[in-house]
Design an enzyme around this catalytic site. Structure first.
Site, PDB file in Angstrom:
ATOM      1  N   LYS A  62      -2.264  -1.649  -3.827  1.00 31.55           N
ATOM      2  CA  LYS A  62      -3.084  -0.355  -3.733  1.00 31.55           C
ATOM      3  C   LYS A  62      -2.407   0.995  -3.838  1.00 31.55           C
ATOM      4  CE  LYS A  62      -5.951   2.067  -0.526  1.00 31.55           C
ATOM      5  NZ  LYS A  62      -6.223   2.264   0.961  1.00 31.55           N
TER       6      LYS A  62
ATOM      7  N   LYS B  34       0.817  -1.253   0.072  1.00 30.87           N
ATOM      8  CA  LYS B  34       0.027   0.002   0.085  1.00 30.87           C
ATOM      9  C   LYS B  34       0.973   1.215  -0.134  1.00 30.87           C
ATOM     10  CE  LYS B  34      -3.529   2.302   2.562  1.00 30.87           C
ATOM     11  NZ  LYS B  34      -4.546   2.495   3.681  1.00 30.87           N
TER      12      LYS B  34
END
Ligand code: PBG
Ligand code: ZN
Length: 324
Positions: A248, A195
Site C-alpha cells: 500500500k 505500507k
C-alpha cells in the site's frame, strides 16, 4: 520491401481474438470495497475529497454492503469514526462503536459476505497517531496490546478477517496470540505488510478524521525509496502469522507488488488508496479522462503486477463497467 516475419498485430485483429489471448481479466471476486462507518442512523453523507464514497451509519453500511454483495464482490473493509477519542484510543475496542455495530449488522444480514476490519489507532486517538505516545514518539510495544485488543473486539463482533494498518513491529504476532487465546483461531489476518508513508493518503485522512496532530508517520510507515525493506517487512509478517500480505499504496509501488508476488506464496493484496481514487475522480469530473476506461486500465495494471486482491473505492463502479 522486406515483409515482417512476425506480426503481433494478427492477434489484435478483432475483439474475439483479443479476448482469446488476453492475459489478465478482472472479475468482481478480485475486489474488496472499503466502507466508512460513523455514529448515528440513516446517515449517508458524501465525503468531499472522495466523490461517490460516503460516511455511513451502521444501518446504511448494511445497504452499501448489500450493493457490493449483489454485484459479486466478496468482501468489504470496514473503517470507523468513533464518537469519542482519547490518548489511548479506547473507543477502538468499544463494542458500541460504529465498526463493531456495523460488522455485527452486516454479518447478520449477509453471513456469506466476508467482513474485514481495518485495525489501527489513528481514528481513535486524540493525537491521531497509529499507537499510543511516550516521550513524543509512538510507543511500539505499549501500542501492541491496544491494537490486539481492538482486533479482538472486531472478531467478537463477527469479523472474518482483521487488517492491521498501524505498522508497529510485532503486531501480527500480538493479534494472532490474543485471537487464538480467545478462541478466534479461524479469524484471519491480512497485514498491511509493506505500507509506505505516502502523500496518497491525504483524502482518507479527511474521510477518517485521522490526521496526526503533531509530526508525521515516518517513524513507523516505510520510506517510499525502499524496496528491499518491503521484502523484509513481508517476511516478518508471514513469520508472525499473516494469512494475506498487502502492499500500500498500489500505483507508485507496483514493483513492490510484483516482487512480493514472486518472492512469497501467500495471496497478495494491493490497496488502491484514496489519493489514487481522488485524482481519477477529479480529472474525470473535469472531462480530462474517460473514467470507466481509466479505472479499468488502472485496476488491470494492479492485477497484472501480481495482486490477487485489489482494495478499491472504485469497486462498485468497476464491476458495473465490467458487465457492460
Ligand atoms: C490507518 C489507515 C490509513 C489508510 C488505511 N488505514 C491512513 C494512514 O495510514 O494515514 C489509508 C487508506 C487510503 O488512503 O485510502 N492507518
Ligand atoms: Zn493508523
Amino acid at each position: 520491401m522486406t515483409k515482417p516475419l512476425i506480426r503481433p498485430r494478427r492477434l489484435r485483429a478483432s475483439a474475439a481474438i483479443r479476448a482469446l489471448v488476453r492475459e489478465t481479466v478482472l472479475a468482481p471476486a478480485d475486489f474488496v470495497y472499503p466502507l466508512f462507518v460513523v455514529p448515528g442512523e440513516k446517515v449517508r453523507n458524501e465525503i468531499p475529497s472522495m466523490p461517490g464514497i460516503h460516511h455511513l451509519s451502521a444501518d446504511m453500511a448494511v445497504a452499501e454492503a448489500k450493493a457490493a454483495h449483489g454485484l459479486g464482490i466478496p468482501a468489504v473493509l470496514v473503517f470507523g469514526l468513533p464518537d469519542y477519542k482519547d490518548d489511548q484510543g479506547s473507543s477502538a475496542w468499544d463494542a458500541n462503536q460504529p465498526v463493531q455495530r456495523a460488522v455485527a449488522l452486516i454479518k447478520d444480514a449477509m453471513p456469506e459476505l466476508a467482513v474485514i476490519t481495518d485495525v489501527c489507532m489513528c481514528e481513535y486517538t486524540s493525537h491521531g497517531h497509529c499507537g499510543c505516545i511516550k516521550d513524543g514518539d509512538v510507543d511500539n510495544d505499549a501500542s501492541l496490546a491496544l491494537i490486539a485488543r481492538t482486533a479482538l473486539s472486531h472478531a467478537a463482533a463477527g469479523a472474518d478477517m482483521v487488517a492491521p494498518s498501524d505498522m508497529m513491529d510485532g503486531r501480527v504476532a500480538a493479534i494472532r496470540d490474543l485471537l487464538d487465546a480467545e478462541g478466534y483461531e479461524k479469524v484471519s489476518i491480512m497485514s498491511y505488510a509493506a505500507k509506505y508513508a505516502s502523500a496518497y493518503y491525504g483524502p482518507f485522512r479527511d474521510a477518517a478524521q485521522s490526521a496526526p496532530q503533531f509530526g508525521d508517520r515516518r517513524s513507523y510507515q516505510m520510506d517510499p525509496a525502499n524496496a528491499r525493506e518491503a521484502i523484509k517487512e513481508v517476511e516478518l509478517d508471514i513469520e508472525e502469522g499473516a494469512d494475506i500480505v498487502m502492499v500500500k499504496p498500489a500505483l507508485a509501488y507496483l514493483d513492490i507488488v510484483r516482487q512480493v508476488k514472486d518472492d512469497f506464496l501467500l495471496p497478495v493484496a494491493a490497496y488502491n488508496v484514496s489519493g489514487e481514487y481522488a485524482m481519477v475522480k477529479a480529472a474525470a469530473a473535469n472531462g480530462w479522462v474517460d473514467e470507466p476506461r481509466i479505472v479499468l486500465e488502472t485496476l488491470t495494471g494492479i492485477k497484472r503486477a501480481g495482486a490477487d486482491i485489489i482494495i478499491t473505492y472504485h469497486a462498485l463502479d468497476a464491476v458495473r463497467w465490467l458487465q457492460r
